[in-house]
Design an enzyme around this catalytic site. Structure first.
Site, short mmCIF file in Angstrom:
data_model
loop_
_atom_site.label_atom_id
_atom_site.label_comp_id
_atom_site.label_asym_id
_atom_site.label_seq_id
_atom_site.Cartn_x
_atom_site.Cartn_y
_atom_site.Cartn_z
N ASN A 113 15.76 -4.75 -2.73
CA ASN A 113 14.75 -3.99 -1.99
C ASN A 113 14.64 -4.65 -0.61
OD1 ASN A 113 12.47 -2.81 -0.94
ND2 ASN A 113 11.04 -3.72 -2.43
N TRP A 114 15.22 -4.00 0.38
CA TRP A 114 15.28 -4.62 1.71
C TRP A 114 13.96 -4.52 2.47
CZ3 TRP A 114 20.72 -2.52 3.68
CH2 TRP A 114 21.72 -3.09 2.88
N LYS A 115 13.04 -3.75 1.93
CA LYS A 115 11.72 -3.59 2.58
C LYS A 115 11.89 -3.21 4.05
CE LYS A 115 9.85 -6.80 -0.75
NZ LYS A 115 8.81 -7.71 -1.14
N HIS A 147 5.60 0.14 -6.30
CA HIS A 147 5.79 -1.24 -5.85
C HIS A 147 4.45 -1.84 -5.46
CE1 HIS A 147 6.95 -4.70 -3.48
NE2 HIS A 147 8.10 -4.66 -4.16
N GLU A 177 3.47 -3.58 -3.12
CA GLU A 177 3.06 -3.44 -1.71
C GLU A 177 2.54 -2.03 -1.43
OE1 GLU A 177 6.68 -5.04 -0.09
OE2 GLU A 177 6.13 -6.98 -0.93
N GLU A 212 7.01 -6.91 -12.09
CA GLU A 212 6.91 -7.74 -10.91
C GLU A 212 5.48 -8.29 -10.79
OE1 GLU A 212 10.05 -6.69 -7.83
OE2 GLU A 212 8.42 -5.28 -7.50
N GLY A 216 7.46 -12.56 -3.17
CA GLY A 216 7.53 -13.14 -1.83
C GLY A 216 6.82 -14.47 -1.69
N SER A 233 10.34 -13.42 -6.58
CA SER A 233 10.99 -14.69 -6.22
C SER A 233 12.18 -15.00 -7.12
CB SER A 233 9.97 -15.83 -6.21
OG SER A 233 8.99 -15.58 -5.21
N GLY A 252 13.72 -8.98 -3.60
CA GLY A 252 13.29 -8.78 -2.22
C GLY A 252 14.02 -9.76 -1.30
N GLY A 253 13.38 -10.89 -1.01
CA GLY A 253 13.89 -11.85 -0.03
C GLY A 253 15.36 -12.22 -0.22
C1 PEP Z 1 9.92 -7.29 -4.44
O1 PEP Z 1 9.20 -7.09 -3.47
O2 PEP Z 1 10.26 -6.34 -5.17
C2 PEP Z 1 10.34 -8.66 -4.71
C3 PEP Z 1 10.70 -8.95 -5.92
O3 PEP Z 1 10.29 -9.54 -3.65
P1 PEP Z 1 10.79 -11.08 -3.67
O4 PEP Z 1 12.10 -11.14 -4.39
O5 PEP Z 1 10.90 -11.45 -2.23
O6 PEP Z 1 9.72 -11.85 -4.39
#
Ligand code: PEP
Length: 248
Positions: free
Chosen positions: A9-11, A93, A95, A164, A170, A210, A231-232
């Protein structure tokens, strides 16, 4: 046998050029026996689609309108995503739920619009730290799963649940292997009572929060962890591919 599914997920990150480079690097290094996808920002989906054409990399979207089209300024509808070759889309999600205050009703509408259009739905669920500390994790997850309607969603291959925990997204702080497995097993059991145990046994349940190369092997080897939503660590080919390879 559930094939693991790793999705990036590149956000709201990257540029057109870096999206293309990242997608190209991932597309040429996908091993067998794992499904891999990326969800770029809307404006880069088309550019990414053209560089991954013919590869095994699946194209995804991070969000979608609950409307089928028309006078909704600024929104993107599911036929537009399909037009670009999108194969999966997220709903719920954290966010969107917590920063954009999407209600359970809106999340539910989006989930069914995505599924009904023939895309794979990745429905995200997870508790906040406060909810975990007050022992509400399973109640929150159950209630977010109840946003899905078993009379509409009938193909377990096109339903993916992403667990999640909000406190892990994050933050650099991931759920332990045991914490993840406990909630994933609960999710499968809940899906079993919403649909039936056979349906539940076919649904992939991703862990997100994470997830990184250092913790991927442990988390991805739990019996009910069928992949990851990243994500990251999905923003760099090396780290994303290390997680992909940990899933094989
Ligand atoms: C996400 O936002 O779906 C996610 C898992 O982010 P991260 O891996 O950065 O925690």
């Amino acid at each position: 046998m559930r094939i693991k599914f790793i999705a990036g997920n590149w956000k709201m990150n990257l540029t057109k050029t870096s999206s293309i480079e990242l997608a190209r690097a991932i597309a040429r290094a996908i091993p067998n026996n794992v499904e891999v996808g990326v969800a770029p920002p809307f404006v880069y989906i088309d550019a990414v689609a053209s560089v991954i054409a013919g590869s095994k990399l699946l194209l995804g979207a991070q969000d979608v309108s609950c409307e089928p089209g028309g006078a909704f300024t600024g929104e993107i509808c599911v036929p537009m995503l399909k037009d670009l070759g999108v194969r999966f889309c997220l709903s719920g999600h954290s966010e969107r739920r917590h920063i954009r205050h999407e209600s359970p009703d809106l999340v539910s509408k989006k989930a069914h619009v995505i599924y009904s259009a023939g895309l794979t739905l990745i429905h995200c669920v997870g508790e906040t730290l406060q909810e975990r500390d007050s022992n509400q994790t399973l109640n929150v997850v159950r209630s977010q799963l109840s946003e899905l309607n078993p009379t509409i969603i009938s193909d377990p291959n096109r339903l993916v649940i992403a667990y999640e925990p909000v406190w892990a997204i994050g933050t650099g702080r991931n759920a332990t292997d045991q914490q993840a497995q406990e909630v994933h097993a609960f999710i499968r059991q809940t899906l079993g009572s919403m649909w039936n145990p056979d349906f539940a046994s076919r649904v992939r349940i991703q862990y997100g929060g994470s997830l990184k190369p250092e913790n991927a092997k442990g988390l991805l080897s739990q019996p009910d962890v069928d992949g990851g939503l990243i994500g990251g660590a999905s923003l760099k080919a090396d780290s994303f591919l290390a997680i992909v390879n940990a899933a094989v």
